[in-house]
Motif scaffolding. Structure first.
Motif, PDB file in Angstrom:
ATOM      1  N   ALA A 114     -29.559   3.887   7.160  1.00  0.00           N
ATOM      2  CA  ALA A 114     -29.387   3.455   5.772  1.00  0.00           C
ATOM      3  C   ALA A 114     -27.906   3.369   5.411  1.00  0.00           C
ATOM      4  CB  ALA A 114     -30.093   4.427   4.830  1.00  0.00           C
ATOM      5  N   ALA A 115     -27.576   2.399   4.572  1.00  0.00           N
ATOM      6  CA  ALA A 115     -26.196   2.247   4.087  1.00  0.00           C
ATOM      7  C   ALA A 115     -26.081   2.909   2.716  1.00  0.00           C
ATOM      8  CB  ALA A 115     -25.818   0.779   4.018  1.00  0.00           C
ATOM      9  N   CYS A 116     -26.334   4.200   2.688  1.00  0.00           N
ATOM     10  CA  CYS A 116     -26.320   4.947   1.435  1.00  0.00           C
ATOM     11  C   CYS A 116     -25.468   6.201   1.591  1.00  0.00           C
ATOM     12  CB  CYS A 116     -27.736   5.359   1.036  1.00  0.00           C
ATOM     13  SG  CYS A 116     -28.864   3.987   0.757  1.00  0.00           S
ATOM     14  N   PRO A 117     -24.635   6.502   0.616  1.00  0.00           N
ATOM     15  CA  PRO A 117     -23.863   7.745   0.657  1.00  0.00           C
ATOM     16  C   PRO A 117     -24.719   8.928   0.238  1.00  0.00           C
ATOM     17  CG  PRO A 117     -23.341   6.517  -1.328  1.00  0.00           C
ATOM     18  CD  PRO A 117     -24.314   5.673  -0.550  1.00  0.00           C
ATOM     19  N   GLY A 118     -24.460  10.081   0.822  1.00  0.00           N
ATOM     20  CA  GLY A 118     -25.203  11.279   0.492  1.00  0.00           C
ATOM     21  C   GLY A 118     -24.665  11.977  -0.742  1.00  0.00           C
ATOM     22  N   PRO A 119     -25.491  12.802  -1.402  1.00  0.00           N
ATOM     23  CA  PRO A 119     -25.068  13.477  -2.639  1.00  0.00           C
ATOM     24  C   PRO A 119     -23.902  14.437  -2.440  1.00  0.00           C
ATOM     25  CG  PRO A 119     -27.184  14.343  -1.842  1.00  0.00           C
ATOM     26  CD  PRO A 119     -26.879  13.125  -1.034  1.00  0.00           C
ATOM     27  N   GLU A 120     -23.728  14.935  -1.200  1.00  0.00           N
ATOM     28  CA  GLU A 120     -22.631  15.883  -0.961  1.00  0.00           C
ATOM     29  C   GLU A 120     -21.258  15.228  -1.104  1.00  0.00           C
ATOM     30  OE1 GLU A 120     -23.767  13.962   2.896  1.00  0.00           O
ATOM     31  OE2 GLU A 120     -24.848  14.950   1.261  1.00  0.00           O
ATOM     32  N   LEU A 121     -21.215  13.904  -1.132  1.00  0.00           N
ATOM     33  CA  LEU A 121     -19.949  13.193  -1.268  1.00  0.00           C
ATOM     34  C   LEU A 121     -19.501  13.053  -2.727  1.00  0.00           C
ATOM     35  CD1 LEU A 121     -20.505  10.377   1.364  1.00  0.00           C
ATOM     36  CD2 LEU A 121     -18.780  12.169   1.485  1.00  0.00           C
ATOM     37  N   PHE A 122     -20.384  13.413  -3.665  1.00  0.00           N
ATOM     38  CA  PHE A 122     -20.099  13.170  -5.073  1.00  0.00           C
ATOM     39  C   PHE A 122     -20.112  14.472  -5.871  1.00  0.00           C
ATOM     40  CE2 PHE A 122     -22.271   9.425  -3.353  1.00  0.00           C
ATOM     41  CZ  PHE A 122     -21.304   8.465  -3.569  1.00  0.00           C
ATOM     42  N   ASP A 123     -19.490  14.402  -7.043  1.00  0.00           N
ATOM     43  CA  ASP A 123     -19.488  15.535  -7.961  1.00  0.00           C
ATOM     44  C   ASP A 123     -20.756  15.447  -8.807  1.00  0.00           C
ATOM     45  OD1 ASP A 123     -19.035  17.540  -9.765  1.00  0.00           O
ATOM     46  OD2 ASP A 123     -16.969  16.952 -10.233  1.00  0.00           O
ATOM     47  N   MET A 124     -21.864  15.944  -8.251  1.00  0.00           N
ATOM     48  CA  MET A 124     -23.139  15.856  -8.948  1.00  0.00           C
ATOM     49  C   MET A 124     -23.170  16.711 -10.209  1.00  0.00           C
ATOM     50  SD  MET A 124     -25.170  13.680  -7.412  1.00  0.00           S
ATOM     51  CE  MET A 124     -23.667  12.720  -7.578  1.00  0.00           C
ATOM     52  N   GLU A 125     -22.423  17.796 -10.212  1.00  0.00           N
ATOM     53  CA  GLU A 125     -22.398  18.649 -11.391  1.00  0.00           C
ATOM     54  C   GLU A 125     -21.741  17.928 -12.566  1.00  0.00           C
ATOM     55  OE1 GLU A 125     -22.992  21.750 -13.965  1.00  0.00           O
ATOM     56  OE2 GLU A 125     -23.931  21.274 -12.046  1.00  0.00           O
ATOM     57  N   ARG A 126     -20.686  17.181 -12.279  1.00  0.00           N
ATOM     58  CA  ARG A 126     -20.032  16.389 -13.343  1.00  0.00           C
ATOM     59  C   ARG A 126     -21.018  15.368 -13.920  1.00  0.00           C
ATOM     60  NH1 ARG A 126     -14.451  13.656 -14.039  1.00  0.00           N
ATOM     61  NH2 ARG A 126     -13.741  15.129 -12.467  1.00  0.00           N
TER      62      ARG A 126
END
Length: 482
Positions: A114-126
């Motif tokens: 898949a060409a999708c970034p994982g949640p660990e790459l983003f500031d999900m808390e923000r």
């Protein structure tokens, strides 16, 4: 006299020191304060120079340690330019693409499909805090049925973001959608009719092929270079000889090649669209992941006649779960809005307002730099493992950002067979057959490195290479026996 900005002059002097060996690979650069004193410039100028070098992949920032010269980048041959069938054809896809997408989501599967970034790459808390605030402030919107082009606040925020792509848009030029693919669907519905010819990159994103098939459109594959993208010269010839009604492409970090069109080619494409009255549907979903500012400038920035429909979203750079996209449809804006009313109505207002707030928060540019740096490290590791593990003669792309690699194995190594062998060991890849109207990329595959990343993924890449080696060896024995 050098007219370039002072920070760029400083960055270029540092590049010269790296090239000459004065600054050795892996060595630590002077601190911002030290270099400012040495060069007689402000610390802000040094920071800009270091950020320019970071975007150019010449240095890397390490938390609480400073900036370091990047180690030598492994040099590998890139895939060959494509030479697709010059005739338009109707698309008849099998279920391979859907099979890959379903397999990539299965529990326990290590996915490169898949060409999708994982949640660990983003500031999900923000993102969570922002969405919570918006819902608390605007809870009354949960009782309204949304219609129209989208909340004014989010369209203003998108218009401001478009300035970073070189585009001067008004909020009224923008229609919000349910993701980027929804935007492209609406764009194609607005500019084509069933049976029309649409020019595409070769190889191209398999989702585009599925979309063209569902809209009963014919695809004309245009030669595409793994570094410079779609051949504008070949497209111009096609415009003179075939009834092309629209062009669909991703000029920055195309999927799956990862190529970037030069700015001169983008300007020429906008001119051709106007001269031939052809719509250009431009996907800008990856532009913010590109490492060099000048390669983020969109084709839309050169559009003076409204023939470019720019489609994008922030699912690759802010939060994949915010399924919101947008389209600036130029001369087809009113038509597209009518199609949208019929096809999907409106989006969830609180999500739009949350996106607007996220786009305006401080630290967004720093967050994007961190994301690009993390992905750059992954791409380098993956390319090195491909070089060490795959059959001799394998070629691999070297994109200027993003999280996708295009791997061209020796002829005779069937990526569809490799997919089956990998899946039997809970590893998922995307075979090259998914990205074309024919079988010319059977020996290729796409690797997505945006998901989970660690020792298990690195070991899976090594195992994938070993399986490819076994297929190549079997093919060699078969050829020798014949």
């Amino acid at each position: 006299m050098d007219a370039s900005p002072l920070y760029q002059q400083l960055a270029q002097r540092l590049c010269a020191a790296m090239d000459s060996g004065v600054l050795a690979r892996g060595s630590r650069l002077p601190s911002v304060r030290q270099l400012a004193q040495q060069e007689g410039v402000s610390q802000a100028t040094v920071v800009q120079a270091y950020r320019w070098l970071e975007d150019a992949q010449r240095v890397q920032a390490r938390p609480r340690s400073g900036y370091f010269v990047r180690p030598t980048v492994l040099q590998l041959p890139e895939p060959r330019p494509s030479l697709p069938d010059p005739m338009a054809r109707r698309i008849q896809l099998d279920r391979l693409g859907r099979q890959v997408m379903h397999a990539s989501r299965e529990p326990g599967v290590i996915s490169f499909g898949a060409a999708c970034p994982g949640p660990e790459l983003f500031d999900m808390e923000r993102a969570r805090r922002t969405l919570t605030r918006v819902v608390q402030r605007q809870r009354h919107l949960l009782g309204h049925y949304p219609l129209g082009p989208g909340q004014m606040q989010v369209r203003q925020a998108v218009a401001r973001h478009a300035m970073s792509l070189g585009c001067m848009l008004q909020p009224d030029d923008i229609v919000m959608t349910n993701g980027c693919l929804d935007a492209i669907t609406l764009a194609l519905r607005s500019v084509t009719r069933p049976g029309d010819v649409v020019a595409i990159e070769s190889p191209t994103y398999f989702g585009f092929l599925e979309l063209l098939q569902s809209l009963h459109l014919r695809a004309l594959s245009i030669p595409t270079h793994p570094r410079s993208g779609l051949s504008v010269e070949a497209l111009e010839l096609a415009l003179h000889t075939q009834p092309v009604r629209a062009v669909v492409l991703t000029p920055t970090l195309s999927n799956p090649l990862g190529c970037c069109m030069p700015q001169a080619a983008r300007r020429r494409l906008a001119q051709l669209a106007s001269a031939h009255d052809v719509a250009v549907v431009e996907d800008v979903i990856y532009n913010d992941l590109c490492e060099l500012d000048e390669q983020r400038r969109a084709i839309k920035a050169y559009d003076t006649s409204g023939h470019v429909l720019m489609c994008g979203s922030f699912s690759k750079t802010l939060a994949p779960g915010l399924r919101l996209g947008y389209v600036a449809a130029g001369r087809w804006c009113a038509t597209l809005q009518r199609h949208k009313e019929v096809q999907s109505g409106g989006q969830t207002p609180v999500l739009e307002l949350a996106l607007a707030e996220l786009l305006q928060q401080n630290g967004l540019l720093a967050q994007q730099r961190q994301l690009r740096a993390a992905l750059c490290t992954r791409l380098a590791q993956a390319r090195e493992l491909v070089a060490l593990s795959f059959p001799p003669g394998t070629r691999v792309s070297n994109p200027a950002g993003g999280f996708i690699l295009w791997v061209e194995m020796p002829q005779g190594v069937d990526s569809a067979v490799l997919f089956e062998h990998c899946l039997a060991e809970n590893i998922c890849i995307a075979p090259g057959l998914m990205f074309s109207t024919d079988e010319r990329y059977r020996h290729c595959l796409r690797l997505g490195v945006g998901g989970a990343w660690g020792p298990a993924q690195l070991q899976a890449l090594r195992r994938m290479g070993a399986l490819a080696q076994a297929l190549w060896a079997a093919q060699q024995r078969s050829a020798a026996a014949a």
